[in-house]
Write a protein that holds these residues in place. Structure first.
Motif, PDB file in Angstrom:
ATOM      1  N   CYS A 180      32.149  55.661  40.432  1.00 20.42           N
ATOM      2  CA  CYS A 180      33.074  56.064  39.358  1.00 20.42           C
ATOM      3  C   CYS A 180      33.296  54.921  38.369  1.00 20.42           C
ATOM      4  O   CYS A 180      34.285  54.903  37.636  1.00 20.42           O
ATOM      5  CB  CYS A 180      34.407  56.500  39.955  1.00 20.42           C
ATOM      6  N   ARG A 181      32.412  53.928  38.414  1.00 20.05           N
ATOM      7  CA  ARG A 181      32.415  52.786  37.500  1.00 20.05           C
ATOM      8  C   ARG A 181      33.558  51.803  37.762  1.00 20.05           C
ATOM      9  O   ARG A 181      34.082  51.189  36.833  1.00 20.05           O
ATOM     10  CB  ARG A 181      32.453  53.254  36.041  1.00 20.05           C
ATOM     11  N   ALA A 182      33.950  51.663  39.017  1.00 20.68           N
ATOM     12  CA  ALA A 182      34.917  50.619  39.361  1.00 20.68           C
ATOM     13  C   ALA A 182      34.253  49.257  39.203  1.00 20.68           C
ATOM     14  O   ALA A 182      33.040  49.112  39.405  1.00 20.68           O
ATOM     15  CB  ALA A 182      35.403  50.801  40.795  1.00 20.68           C
ATOM     16  N   ASP A 183      35.055  48.252  38.837  1.00 19.72           N
ATOM     17  CA  ASP A 183      34.541  46.901  38.604  1.00 19.72           C
ATOM     18  C   ASP A 183      34.589  46.109  39.902  1.00 19.72           C
ATOM     19  O   ASP A 183      35.668  45.856  40.447  1.00 19.72           O
ATOM     20  CB  ASP A 183      35.390  46.215  37.527  1.00 19.72           C
ATOM     21  N   LEU A 184      33.433  45.708  40.411  1.00 18.71           N
ATOM     22  CA  LEU A 184      33.358  44.963  41.663  1.00 18.71           C
ATOM     23  C   LEU A 184      34.036  43.600  41.550  1.00 18.71           C
ATOM     24  O   LEU A 184      34.503  43.048  42.549  1.00 18.71           O
ATOM     25  CB  LEU A 184      31.894  44.794  42.071  1.00 18.71           C
ATOM     26  N   GLY A 185      34.120  43.068  40.347  1.00 21.41           N
ATOM     27  CA  GLY A 185      34.727  41.750  40.150  1.00 21.41           C
ATOM     28  C   GLY A 185      36.154  41.804  39.637  1.00 21.41           C
ATOM     29  O   GLY A 185      36.695  40.776  39.209  1.00 21.41           O
ATOM     30  N   GLU A 186      36.794  42.966  39.715  1.00 27.30           N
ATOM     31  CA  GLU A 186      38.165  43.101  39.215  1.00 27.30           C
ATOM     32  C   GLU A 186      39.127  42.240  40.025  1.00 27.30           C
ATOM     33  O   GLU A 186      39.005  42.120  41.246  1.00 27.30           O
ATOM     34  CB  GLU A 186      38.594  44.570  39.287  1.00 27.30           C
ATOM     35  N   LEU A 187      40.120  41.657  39.346  1.00 23.83           N
ATOM     36  CA  LEU A 187      41.130  40.826  39.997  1.00 23.83           C
ATOM     37  C   LEU A 187      42.506  41.444  39.823  1.00 23.83           C
ATOM     38  O   LEU A 187      42.812  42.047  38.790  1.00 23.83           O
ATOM     39  CB  LEU A 187      41.128  39.412  39.401  1.00 23.83           C
ATOM     40  N   GLY A 188      43.346  41.278  40.848  1.00 24.47           N
ATOM     41  CA  GLY A 188      44.709  41.767  40.777  1.00 24.47           C
ATOM     42  C   GLY A 188      45.598  40.823  39.997  1.00 24.47           C
ATOM     43  O   GLY A 188      45.158  39.795  39.469  1.00 24.47           O
ATOM     44  N   ALA A 189      46.897  41.150  39.947  1.00 23.18           N
ATOM     45  CA  ALA A 189      47.843  40.347  39.169  1.00 23.18           C
ATOM     46  C   ALA A 189      47.931  38.920  39.683  1.00 23.18           C
ATOM     47  O   ALA A 189      48.194  37.987  38.919  1.00 23.18           O
ATOM     48  CB  ALA A 189      49.219  41.006  39.198  1.00 23.18           C
ATOM     49  N   GLY A 190      47.730  38.736  40.983  1.00 20.19           N
ATOM     50  CA  GLY A 190      47.785  37.402  41.566  1.00 20.19           C
ATOM     51  C   GLY A 190      46.420  36.788  41.775  1.00 20.19           C
ATOM     52  O   GLY A 190      46.286  35.827  42.544  1.00 20.19           O
ATOM     53  N   GLY A 191      45.407  37.325  41.118  1.00 15.06           N
ATOM     54  CA  GLY A 191      44.057  36.804  41.258  1.00 15.06           C
ATOM     55  C   GLY A 191      43.331  37.310  42.486  1.00 15.06           C
ATOM     56  O   GLY A 191      42.287  36.774  42.860  1.00 15.06           O
TER      57      GLY A 191
END
Length: 482
Positions: A159-170
């Protein structure tokens, strides 16, 4: 054929045989998932659509779910018990529908089936046609995963999720999955060839390895330290602890075994800024099995290390009162003579056990060969283990200590501790009448006075302990000021 086999097992008796019983909540892996056709129990053809299978399932109260996608594509039939939840049914359909259970919506007619309800509560008939609607989250994010379903990783990436996505705290998706204790999700992320954030840390300086070790995810720990792009197996979090420390304090032997396989990393020998080793942590937490494991590893070379206060792991275990841990440590050749080790304040493990009020442990340490001399050791305050045991009213421990002192150094019964008080004063100040009697029977001098000029009897009276005072009254006139 699989459908027919299931139908025969669940159907009525044939030729006098008794029907097989089934558990009320069979796991999804044991579901009858058929391809839509099959043969009857007497070997004849059932025709299309699995009608014979459906009849047999209905006979024993099972629900035959005939599922299809919105596109009209038919999925293999699922034979489910009425007591199953809708969520269980979704899990049974996940592989065929290529959608994780949490990304499905099941429609029965115009009604949406609720996950928490059973098929019976949803009033599904014995043969039910259900439509599987795939839910495509927007935006898709691996950070949203909260259940240990590895299919979610591939589905969300599709569904095109980003494998390198980071949360608010990194936080990376891997770090969050480890934090939540989701081993299958962690392994699925690590299996993605484009994932390059294995060494990332959160705001507390914890990597996925820290969280995996704390949660007991041994296979995830091993997978991480084996990666060529993971270079922080010995990194410390904001408290100065490595992954090995966290595995030890939580009693995860499998984690420590996984880390120990990589001796070149020496992760088991790391210590915090306070000099605390993994053995200290396991000893304080009471994990005797972890202590025995660590002491038996050739890679572990920090057994005798003291913390910044000069305390060994045996001190830590004695202070916490962990008898099994103390036994495990003393049985190791490494700790054979550690029972007399004094910390920076002169305290031995026996001092710590007595001060903590651990009577049985005091007895154990006193009886141990090589620890006998510890009963004579003084802390910088001048206190022996007997002073501390008397202050806590540990009758059995005091009896053991007194017997050892009478055999080795009877004069030590009069050793003075804080404020010039011998052990009898300590017992009197705490109101421990029986300990007072024990000391008097051992001929402790009831006439000794502390720096205030008080005898043990006067101390008991001043502290408001009448029973202890009665026990001491026999020696009230025998003291001379010293």
């Amino acid at each position: 054929a699989a459908s027919a086999a299931l139908t025969m097992a669940a159907g009525p008796a044939v030729n006098g045989d008794r029907p097989r019983s089934r558990s009320p909540r069979a796991p999804c892996q044991e579901l009858g998932v058929s391809s839509g056709g099959g043969s009857s129990s007497n070997g004849g053809s059932t025709g299309g659509g699995g009608s014979s299978s459906s009849k047999a399932a209905a006979t024993v109260g099972w629900v035959t779910v005939q599922a299809s996608l919105v596109s009209g594509a038919r999925l293999p039939e699922v034979h489910a018990e009425p007591g199953w939840s809708v969520l269980e049914l979704k899990r049974a359909l996940a592989k065929a529908s290529e959608a994780p259970a949490s990304c499905q919506r099941l429609l029965f007619g115009a009604c949406v089936l609720e996950d928490a309800k059973t098929l019976e509560e949803e009033k599904l008939p014995s043969v039910a046609e259900v439509t599987v609607v795939k839910v495509f989250p927007s935006p898709a994010s691996l950070l949203s995963i909260t259940e240990d379903d590895p299919m979610l990783v591939s589905y969300l990436l599709g569904c095109r999720a980003d494998l390198g996505e980071l949360g608010a705290g990194g936080e990376t998706a891997l770090l969050l999955a480890a934090q939540l204790g989701l081993p299958s999700v962690c392994e699925a992320i690590l299996g993605c060839p484009d994932f390059a954030l294995a060494s990332s840390a959160d705001l507390d300086d914890r990597t996925a390895l820290h969280w995996a070790a704390e949660r007991g995810l041994a296979e995830v720990c091993e997978a991480l330290v084996q990666r060529e792009d993971f270079h922080c197996a010995d990194s410390r979090d904001f408290e100065g602890m490595t992954a090995a420390h966290l595995g030890a304090v939580h009693g995860h032997t499998a984690v420590l075994k996984a880390l120990a396989k990589h001796s070149d990393l020496c992760v088991l020998n790391e210590y915090t800024d306070l000099g605390v080793t993994v053995l200290h942590m396991a000893a304080q937490a009471g994990h005797a099995g972890v202590c025995a494991l660590v002491l038996g590893l050739e890679e572990f070379r920090a057994a005798r290390r003291c913390d910044l206060e000069g305390r060994t792991a045996l001190h830590w275990a004695a202070e916490a009162g962990h008898l099994a841990v103390c036994r495990a440590l003393l049985q190791s050749p490494i700790f054979a003579d550690e029972g007399m080790t004094q910390d920076g304040q002169g305290g031995t493990p026996l001092h710590y056990a007595a001060q903590g009020g651990h009577g049985v442990l005091c007895q154990e340490l006193t009886r141990r060969a090589g620890v006998g001399e510890a009963v004579l050791r003084k802390a910088v305050t001048g206190e022996t283990a007997l002073h501390l045991a008397a202050a806590e009213g540990l009758e059995a421990a005091c009896a053991e200590l007194i017997a050892r002192l009478l055999a080795e150094a009877p004069e030590a019964l009069s050793t003075r501790g804080l404020d010039g008080m011998p052990a009898l004063h300590y017992a009197a100040a705490g109101g421990h009448a029986e300990v007072c009697r024990q000391l008097l029977r051992a001929r402790a001098d009831a006439g000794l006075r502390d720096v205030r000029g008080r005898t043990a009897l006067e101390t008991a009276r001043a502290r408001g302990h009448p029973e202890a005072a009665r026990a001491l009254r026999s020696g009230r006139d025998g003291g001379k000021k010293k």
